[in-house]
Design a protein around this motif. Sequence first.
Motif, short mmCIF file in Angstrom:
data_model
loop_
_atom_site.label_atom_id
_atom_site.label_comp_id
_atom_site.label_asym_id
_atom_site.label_seq_id
_atom_site.Cartn_x
_atom_site.Cartn_y
_atom_site.Cartn_z
N GLU A 53 0.72 -0.94 -0.32
CA GLU A 53 -0.14 0.18 -0.02
C GLU A 53 0.69 1.13 -0.15
O GLU A 53 0.23 2.26 -0.28
N LEU A 54 2.05 1.29 0.83
CA LEU A 54 3.14 2.51 1.12
C LEU A 54 3.49 2.69 -0.96
O LEU A 54 3.20 3.65 -1.11
N SER A 55 4.03 1.46 -1.34
CA SER A 55 4.57 1.63 -2.78
C SER A 55 3.45 1.89 -3.86
O SER A 55 4.20 2.67 -4.37
N LEU A 56 2.01 1.53 -3.62
CA LEU A 56 1.09 1.98 -4.21
C LEU A 56 0.97 3.57 -4.07
O LEU A 56 1.06 4.56 -5.18
N GLY A 57 1.17 3.84 -2.66
CA GLY A 57 1.43 5.42 -2.56
C GLY A 57 2.15 6.19 -2.92
O GLY A 57 2.20 7.79 -3.30
N HIS A 58 3.32 5.83 -3.32
CA HIS A 58 4.17 6.54 -4.12
C HIS A 58 4.11 6.60 -5.63
O HIS A 58 5.21 6.74 -5.58
N GLY A 59 3.68 5.91 -6.28
CA GLY A 59 3.54 5.02 -7.55
C GLY A 59 4.67 4.20 -7.56
O GLY A 59 4.76 4.22 -9.60
N ARG A 60 5.16 2.92 -7.20
CA ARG A 60 6.56 2.16 -6.99
C ARG A 60 5.91 1.18 -7.92
O ARG A 60 6.57 0.18 -8.12
N MET A 61 4.19 1.30 -7.93
CA MET A 61 3.89 -0.14 -7.77
C MET A 61 2.08 0.37 -8.23
O MET A 61 1.72 1.17 -8.59
N LYS A 62 1.44 -0.60 -9.59
CA LYS A 62 0.19 -0.33 -9.50
C LYS A 62 -0.63 -2.00 -9.08
O LYS A 62 -0.27 -2.98 -8.80
N PRO A 63 -1.88 -1.87 -9.09
CA PRO A 63 -2.39 -2.76 -8.23
C PRO A 63 -2.46 -3.72 -8.94
O PRO A 63 -2.42 -3.81 -10.70
N GLY A 64 -2.91 -4.98 -8.33
CA GLY A 64 -3.14 -6.86 -8.56
C GLY A 64 -3.80 -7.28 -7.78
O GLY A 64 -4.80 -6.11 -7.37
N GLN A 65 -3.55 -8.37 -8.10
CA GLN A 65 -4.63 -9.07 -7.02
C GLN A 65 -4.12 -10.34 -6.86
O GLN A 65 -3.42 -11.08 -7.79
N ARG A 66 -4.56 -11.33 -6.11
CA ARG A 66 -3.96 -12.25 -5.63
C ARG A 66 -5.41 -13.30 -6.67
O ARG A 66 -6.07 -12.64 -7.13
N LEU A 67 -4.89 -14.25 -6.89
CA LEU A 67 -5.40 -15.40 -7.50
C LEU A 67 -6.33 -16.44 -6.80
O LEU A 67 -5.75 -17.44 -5.95
N ARG A 68 -7.75 -16.90 -6.90
CA ARG A 68 -8.70 -17.90 -6.49
C ARG A 68 -7.33 -19.32 -7.05
O ARG A 68 -6.73 -19.62 -8.73
N PRO A 69 -7.59 -20.39 -6.15
CA PRO A 69 -7.14 -21.57 -7.07
C PRO A 69 -7.48 -22.07 -7.99
O PRO A 69 -6.77 -22.64 -9.06
N GLU A 70 -8.55 -22.06 -8.16
CA GLU A 70 -9.13 -22.90 -8.92
C GLU A 70 -8.97 -22.13 -10.86
O GLU A 70 -8.66 -21.71 -10.64
N ARG A 71 -8.39 -23.09 -12.16
CA ARG A 71 -7.39 -22.79 -13.02
C ARG A 71 -7.75 -23.69 -13.81
O ARG A 71 -8.22 -25.00 -13.91
N ARG A 72 -8.16 -23.55 -15.13
CA ARG A 72 -8.05 -24.72 -16.15
C ARG A 72 -7.06 -24.19 -17.65
O ARG A 72 -6.23 -22.65 -17.43
N SER A 73 -6.28 -24.62 -18.09
CA SER A 73 -5.54 -24.32 -19.24
C SER A 73 -6.33 -24.53 -20.27
O SER A 73 -6.77 -26.06 -20.22
N VAL A 74 -5.99 -23.75 -21.53
CA VAL A 74 -7.20 -23.68 -22.80
C VAL A 74 -5.85 -23.43 -23.62
O VAL A 74 -4.62 -22.47 -23.80
N SER A 75 -6.13 -24.83 -24.63
CA SER A 75 -4.79 -24.37 -25.89
C SER A 75 -5.11 -25.08 -26.93
O SER A 75 -7.19 -25.39 -27.12
N ARG A 76 -4.87 -25.56 -28.42
CA ARG A 76 -5.33 -25.98 -28.91
C ARG A 76 -6.13 -27.20 -28.93
O ARG A 76 -6.76 -27.96 -29.94
N HIS A 77 -5.60 -27.57 -27.99
CA HIS A 77 -6.33 -29.47 -27.87
C HIS A 77 -7.20 -29.62 -26.42
O HIS A 77 -7.68 -30.79 -26.14
#
Length: 130
Positions: free
Chosen positions: A37-61
Amino acid sequence: MSEPKRDYLVLSRGQWDATLPKETIQRAIDDFYAWYELSLGHGRMKPGQRLRPERRSVSRHGVVDGPYTEAKEVIGGYWFIVAGSLEEAAAIAAENPCLACGLELEIREVDLERASAWAVTNETPAEFRG
């Protein structure tokens, strides 16, 4: 003259060190959010997010939900660092308190160029690289 600032994607990988007490891990998490939060306030970072554990891989297969056998393949979240170089971005990322508890960070510069089959990029097979 300083380098122009660019965005660097940070991927948080891995899992907590199972030998550490939960209180130690929670302290690192709390310290992370204060630093973030300090780094966001100083402009050293931009927001991101945690990711939930559920996932999928998508490919031509098709679409699959794994397997993901190695802990280092786990991506827990992302955010952006604003820095003048990859080295500067890595130095900022190295301040992350969660590193002491087993997480690893991958830092990649955001490429603003459009993809091209004729350019050498991450996706270019080794046999096509000159």
